[in-house]
Structure formats: C-alpha cells, structure tokens
Motif scaffolding. Structure first.
Motif, PDB file in Angstrom:
ATOM      1  N   SER A 116       0.837  -1.207   0.000  1.00 52.20           N
ATOM      2  CA  SER A 116       0.000   0.000   0.000  1.00 52.20           C
ATOM      3  C   SER A 116       0.867   1.251   0.000  1.00 52.20           C
ATOM      4  CB  SER A 116      -0.908   0.002   1.230  1.00 52.20           C
ATOM      5  OG  SER A 116      -1.667   1.178   1.265  1.00 52.20           O
ATOM      6  N   GLN A 117       0.630   2.121  -0.959  1.00 55.67           N
ATOM      7  CA  GLN A 117       1.333   3.410  -0.966  1.00 55.67           C
ATOM      8  C   GLN A 117       0.966   4.189   0.290  1.00 55.67           C
ATOM      9  OE1 GLN A 117       1.927   7.296  -0.906  1.00 55.67           O
ATOM     10  NE2 GLN A 117      -0.146   6.922  -1.643  1.00 55.67           N
ATOM     11  N   SER A 118      -0.333   4.408   0.469  1.00 56.59           N
ATOM     12  CA  SER A 118      -0.801   5.276   1.558  1.00 56.59           C
ATOM     13  C   SER A 118      -0.689   4.615   2.921  1.00 56.59           C
ATOM     14  CB  SER A 118      -2.261   5.638   1.317  1.00 56.59           C
ATOM     15  OG  SER A 118      -3.051   4.465   1.347  1.00 56.59           O
ATOM     16  N   THR A 153      -5.377   2.347   3.070  1.00 52.84           N
ATOM     17  CA  THR A 153      -6.485   1.786   2.299  1.00 52.84           C
ATOM     18  C   THR A 153      -7.284   0.835   3.205  1.00 52.84           C
ATOM     19  OG1 THR A 153      -5.220   2.036   0.301  1.00 52.84           O
ATOM     20  CG2 THR A 153      -7.040   0.476   0.213  1.00 52.84           C
ATOM     21  N   THR A 195      -1.424   6.646  -9.168  1.00 51.30           N
ATOM     22  CA  THR A 195      -0.059   6.361  -8.699  1.00 51.30           C
ATOM     23  C   THR A 195       0.883   6.118  -9.877  1.00 51.30           C
ATOM     24  OG1 THR A 195       1.294   4.954  -7.287  1.00 51.30           O
ATOM     25  CG2 THR A 195      -0.536   3.878  -8.412  1.00 51.30           C
ATOM     26  N   LYS A 250      -4.054   2.682 -15.860  1.00 54.91           N
ATOM     27  CA  LYS A 250      -3.568   4.071 -15.926  1.00 54.91           C
ATOM     28  C   LYS A 250      -4.288   4.817 -17.034  1.00 54.91           C
ATOM     29  CE  LYS A 250      -1.919   4.532 -13.214  1.00 54.91           C
ATOM     30  NZ  LYS A 250      -1.530   4.269 -11.867  1.00 54.91           N
ATOM     31  N   GLU A 266      -8.043   5.464 -16.085  1.00 53.74           N
ATOM     32  CA  GLU A 266      -8.347   6.371 -14.974  1.00 53.74           C
ATOM     33  C   GLU A 266      -7.997   7.819 -15.274  1.00 53.74           C
ATOM     34  OE1 GLU A 266      -6.360   5.678 -11.188  1.00 53.74           O
ATOM     35  OE2 GLU A 266      -4.584   4.950 -12.218  1.00 53.74           O
TER      36      GLU A 266
HETATM   37  C1  F6R Z   1      -4.346   3.748  -9.341  1.00 58.90           C
HETATM   38  C2  F6R Z   1      -4.221   3.888  -7.904  1.00 58.90           C
HETATM   39  C3  F6R Z   1      -4.988   2.964  -7.052  1.00 58.90           C
HETATM   40  C4  F6R Z   1      -4.187   2.586  -5.784  1.00 58.90           C
HETATM   41  C5  F6R Z   1      -5.074   1.789  -4.825  1.00 58.90           C
HETATM   42  C6  F6R Z   1      -4.320   1.351  -3.591  1.00 58.90           C
HETATM   43  O1  F6R Z   1      -3.558   4.686 -10.007  1.00 58.90           O
HETATM   44  O2  F6R Z   1      -3.542   4.768  -7.421  1.00 58.90           O
HETATM   45  O3  F6R Z   1      -5.400   1.822  -7.730  1.00 58.90           O
HETATM   46  O4  F6R Z   1      -3.063   1.840  -6.163  1.00 58.90           O
HETATM   47  O5  F6R Z   1      -6.156   2.590  -4.447  1.00 58.90           O
HETATM   48  O6  F6R Z   1      -3.850   2.439  -2.856  1.00 58.90           O
HETATM   49  P1  F6R Z   1      -2.714   2.242  -1.782  1.00 58.90           P
HETATM   50  O7  F6R Z   1      -1.477   1.821  -2.492  1.00 58.90           O
HETATM   51  O8  F6R Z   1      -2.575   3.583  -1.122  1.00 58.90           O
HETATM   52  O9  F6R Z   1      -3.191   1.179  -0.829  1.00 58.90           O
END
Ligand code: F6R
Length: 592
Positions: free
Chosen positions: A336-338, A341, A389, A472, A475
């Motif tokens: 997860s980036q954030s 989620t 992302t 990508k 979206e």
């Molecule tokens: C697509 C995008 C989303 C995130 C997804 C998970 O460009 O950004 O599909 O990858 O919502 O988010 P994280 O990585 O924050 O859990």
C-alpha cells in the motif's frame, strides 16, 4: 473516504482549515464545508465541487474573528453530491465532521425519527450527530462513549458541542486520525500532511480513544479513563508540495522515478541481507488494491518462475471474506502506498488475527499499515500527490522484485547474485533514458486520444504490466480499456476489435515471444492499430513501437512501466482531462 481537519488556538481558524482542506483534497473532492466557532457565535458554510468553490463563497475578512473550527472535504458515500449532504452537519447542539461509513445508519435513523428527529440530509453523518444529541449527558465524554457503542462501521469524528464550546472532541475507529500539537494551538486531521506545515509534534489516535482538545492541552481517554500517549516528532517534506515547473504532479512524479528508485534500493544494494529471508514460507499471499495489487501480480510471476514458490494474489476487499486455509506456513504481504487503504488494513488485521506473519510494503511511514504490520519495508517515494499512482507503483514493483531475487538466492536457485544486483544498480539511469523519450509517447498519444476503447495484451508477466497500463489509461484519460492475457482474446473478446482500435501489445518474455506476436498479428488482421512495447532484443519493427533495453525478468518491468504511464499522461493531456484529480476518484480509499 473524505478528509477532516480541525483547529483550536490563537490564530485565524478559517485560513488553517482551508489550507488543510486543500491538502486533504486527494481524499475526496466532490464537496466541502467548514464550521467556525467562538464563544457567542457559530457559522457553517458549505459548497459543492472543489475546495476553491468553498473558498470563493467565504468572506474571509468577516471570518477572521473565529479561532476554532472543523472542516471536511467529501467523497460521497451516503447521498448525492449536494450542499445538504456536505459536512459539517448540525443537529441540536452537536456539529460534526465524519470520515468513514456508519453501516447501521439506516436502522439508527428510523429509530431517531420515531424519537422526533428530522433529517435534512441522506448522510450517515447526520445520524451520528442526532444520536450524540439524543444521548447528551452532563459530561460529554459519557455522551461520546455511549454513542460509539451504538455505531457499526468506521469513523473518524470531529465534534463540537454547544454545551462545551471550549473544546473539540475527536474519536476514531478504523479511519485514521492524527492530532497536531503546538504550545498555544492544537489541530486534528485525517492525515498529517494537512497540518504538518504548522507543527511537527503529533499524537496518532488509536481505535476507541477519545481526545478532548483545547488550545492548551490534549487529554486522551479510553473507556472514560485518561491515558498517556506518545508524542511523535515527524519532520516535514515540503519539497514535494510544488510542481517544480511541470504542468502536472503526475508528470513531475514520473520524472522523479530515477531519483526515488536510487533512494529506495540503495541500502539493499549495498547490503542485500537487509531484506528479510522469506525462504521458510511454503506459500505467499500478496494482498492489496488497484495498482498496488498489480505490483503484486508482477511479483507473483517472478516468484513462480524463479523461486518455485506458490503465490496467491488477491484483492484486499475479498481476501478476508474467504475461507482461507492457513495450514501451511504462510507469509502475507500487504502492499500500500498510503498505508491507509481500508480494505488492505482490514486484510492485514484479518491475517494477524489468524496468527499469520504480515510483511507490508508501504510508502507513508506514519500510516496505519506501517504501524501495525509485523514487518515493514518502506519505499521512498516521498509524497505522491497525483491521484493516479506512478512513482509509488514503480517502487513497489522494484522492491518486490529485489525481494524475489533475494528469495531465489536464499533458496539457492541462483548461486551468483551480483550480476542481477548490478542490473538494479543501473536502473535509475535506464529509467531516465526511458522517460526522456518524450516525443515517442506524444506520437503514440496522438494516435490514441480520439478513440473510445482500447486493449492491452500480453502473456504471463507481460500481462501484469498490461493490467497497470490499462488502469492508468482509463483512470486518467477516461478511454475504456481492458487488459487481456494475449491468448485469451480469441475466446470471445476479439469480436470487439474494430478498425483502428488501439491495441497495446507488451512483449518482454522471450519464451513466448512468437505466441504473443501471433496474437498481435491476429488483431492487426481485424483492423486494430497496434502499439508494441518491447525490448531491443525482441523488436518487431512496427511503425508504433517503443523499445527499452532487454534486461532480466527482475528488472524488465521497471523499464516498461514508465512508458505506459507517459502514454496515459499524454493521451489525457490531449483529451483535456483533469489529470491530477480524475473524476470520481480519491487518492486514499479509506472506505471498504
Ligand atoms: C491507481 C491507484 C490505485 C491505488 C489503490 C491502492 O492509479 O492509485 O489503484 O493503487 O487505491 O492504494 P494504496 O497503495 O494507497 O493502498
């Protein structure tokens, strides 16, 4: 989703709240509102659309006297995008902002209607405000404690009560909430980025904790008993907050990829043993959402092909609802980036509850997943502001690929790791070369931008890049697109191919090169306009062809992905889309 922010102190609340809302806009941006207070007076102002619409509605000079307030930016869950449904909501003596979803709101609403409450909005939030009002006791802490026991679902609430106007109360469950601390002023927000230009001292609230905040102090209670909490000092990264001359954050963030790759990989390339040895696990589950899940798909193909490991990749929104058999030693990798989620958090907690080891790959160091996973590997993307992302996805792929390489080495499937590590070392330079071929991507965008439908086809690991390329494109440019395993197309979907439809063919896998090429010729025979993305050893000499250096499976994706990101960017640009904030989306998906 939604973002909430609050302020109490000696400064003009309206400016701080507006600034916070703008930084939280990534969490939702369909409407916004603000409630301002002083001892004798209160103002609630709301607007549909972006924060700038709210800002235009505010007469800032007349609002300077207010030193306290709460604010909200919305991503609609209950009820349409209207001013009535925008927060803050006021019922009786309670004013409220809310991030999350109250799952039993309908039952509670009916019950409260019988007790005489009337509702102006369709939101679950107004129900919570009414419930707090109904449960009012002399001590407002009791009111909150009683109310949260009646709520099902997730919430971060910022509450002001007319009874006790010297304080703001906050409480949370399964939605993030952080409190910022300065000597004579306090803040709260869904995310530290909303308030970290004002302070670097933070308290992260845990589920079930209630904070009672005035300008001088923050008191935290659990089950009505006061408790001590650590204050974390976290320094600010202001660098990422401007576009550095780029037209969009998305383009800026793609151009940062060589730098953040270097930063993320460097420690491990100097000492690969810093990565965990995961060779003891019989099965690996990779669980995430969206692009993060597609990064997991890349890892799955490498793990299966190069490490003889059984891998299951699952979407986080389904993982914990399955009857999962953990009868063999299982590693659960969360990506997860954030780190916020909601579904990924829930999947992590599920795996932990089942006593499985959780390894998270996360960007935001202060996030819930970073704090709760058993083991964490950080990508060093810095702040990613564009909703779609780019750099964070690329780093997820890079770090996972290095982990796969380490596993192949730990399992003694490869005996010599240095040549592969050397390939990772030159990646920043190679990625920069890929990004610099700007005019190639613009040429392809010209061919694609007026179309309504497209396909991305590839086999095995190339299919995993197709998934991300297709996501990508749709979206950010709103062109409908589907990713297909190239061999599957002829089992029905090929009927959709029509003259000049763009079909992106990705070919990096040498073993099945001819097979994928045959599938590309099949769609060309039916009129498709193909765009090939391949390597210098596999080039097909077509008119529309992007060629990157041929490298090993561990690093190949890291050269392919920026090409897909840039094509999507330029297509969206030509179509005049809102690239950094595509419609209906939010950066951090904090509802299930
Ligand atoms: C697509 C995008 C989303 C995130 C997804 C998970 O460009 O950004 O599909 O990858 O919502 O988010 P994280 O990585 O924050 O859990």
């Amino acid at each position: 989703m939604c973002g909430i922010v609050g302020y109490i102190g000696k400064n003009k609340a309206v400016n701080i709240l507006l600034d916070g809302l703008k930084k939280l806009e990534y969490r939702g941006y369909d409407s916004a509102g603000i409630a301002l207070y002083n001892d004798s007076d209160q103002k609630i102002i709301k607007s549909v659309g972006r924060i700038k619409n709210l800002e235009e509605k505010l007469n800032l000079s007349s609002l300077e006297k207010y030193k306290k307030g709460i604010a909200h930016t919305r991503w609609a869950t209950h009820g349409a995008v209207t001013e009535e449904n925008a927060h803050p909501h006021k019922v009786g003596s309670i004013t409220l902002v809310h991030n999350g979803i109250i799952e039993n709101a309908d039952i509670l609403r009916e019950d409260l209607k019988e007790k005489g409450y009337q509702f102006k909005s369709d939101t679950d939030t107004e129900v919570v405000a009414a419930l707090l009002d109904f449960n009012l006791e002399d001590d407002f802490l009791n009111t909150i404690e009683k109310t949260i026991k009646m709520l099902k679902g997730s919430y971060a609430l910022g509450i002001i009560t007319d009874q006790d106007k010297d304080y703001i109360y906050v409480v949370k469950k399964d939605s993030p909430l952080v409190i910022g601390i300065n000597d004579e002023e306090k803040f709260f927000a869904s995310d530290i980025t909303a308030i970290n230009t004002y302070t670097n001292h933070f308290i992260f609230l845990d589920d079930g904790e209630i904070a009672k905040i005035n300008e001088k102090e923050v008191k935290i209670y659990q089950h009505l008993i006061e408790k001590n909490k650590d204050i974390n000092t976290i320094d600010i990264d202001l660098e990422s907050k401007n576009k550095n001359g780029y037209a969009h954050y998305m383009l800026k963030e793609i151009n940062e990829e060589p730098i953040v790759l270097e930063k993320t990989l460097k420690p491990y390339l100097e000492n690969i043993e810093l990565l965990p040895n995961i060779s003891d696990y019989s099965v690996i589950h990779i669980v995430a959402c969206g692009s993060a899940m597609y990064a997991g798909m890349v890892a799955k193909y490498i793990l299966e092909e190069k490490t003889n490991t059984e891998v299951i990749v699952d979407v986080a929104s389904e993982y914990r609802y399955k009857n999962i058999n953990y009868n063999r030693k299982t590693l659960v990798i969360l990506i997860s980036q954030s780190g916020e989620t909601a579904d990924t958090i829930a999947a992590m907690r599920f795996a932990k509850l089942k006593k499985q080891h959780t390894l998270a790959i996360v960007n935001v160091k202060t996030s819930t997943i970073a704090r709760e996973a058993d083991e964490v590997l950080f990508i060093e993307a810095g702040e990613e502001i564009a909703v779609a992302t780019t750099k964070a996805y690329l780093l997820q792929v890079a770090l996972l690929s290095l982990l796969c390489l380490k596993l192949a080495y730990d399992k003694k499937i490869i005996t010599e790791i240095t040549p592969y590590l050397n390939e990772f070392k030159i990646l920043p330079k190679l990625v920069k070369e890929v990004i610099d071929k700007d005019s190639d991507y613009q040429k392809i965008a010209q061919e694609v931008y007026q179309k309504n439908n497209s396909f991305f086809i590839g086999r095995k690991i190339d299919y995993s890049y197709c998934l991300e390329g297709s996501l990508k494109l749709k979206e950010v440019s709103y062109i409908h697109s589907e990713a297909y395993q190239a061999g599957e197309l002829k089992h029905g979907t090929i009927s959709l191919i029509e003259k000049d439809m763009p079909v992106f063919g990705i070919i990096t896998d040498h073993d099945i090169y001819e097979k994928t090429l045959s599938n590309i010729i099949e769609v060309e025979s039916r009129g498709a306009k193909t765009i090939i993305i391949t390597t210098d050893k596999l080039k097909t000499n077509r008119n529309l062809e992007i060629i990157v250096k041929d490298v090993s499976i561990y690093t190949q994706g890291i050269l392919i992905v920026p090409t897909l990101q840039l094509i999507s960017y330029y297509v969206a640009l030509l179509r005049g889309c809102d690239i950094d904030k595509p419609r209906n989306l939010a950066k951090s998906v904090t509802v299930e």
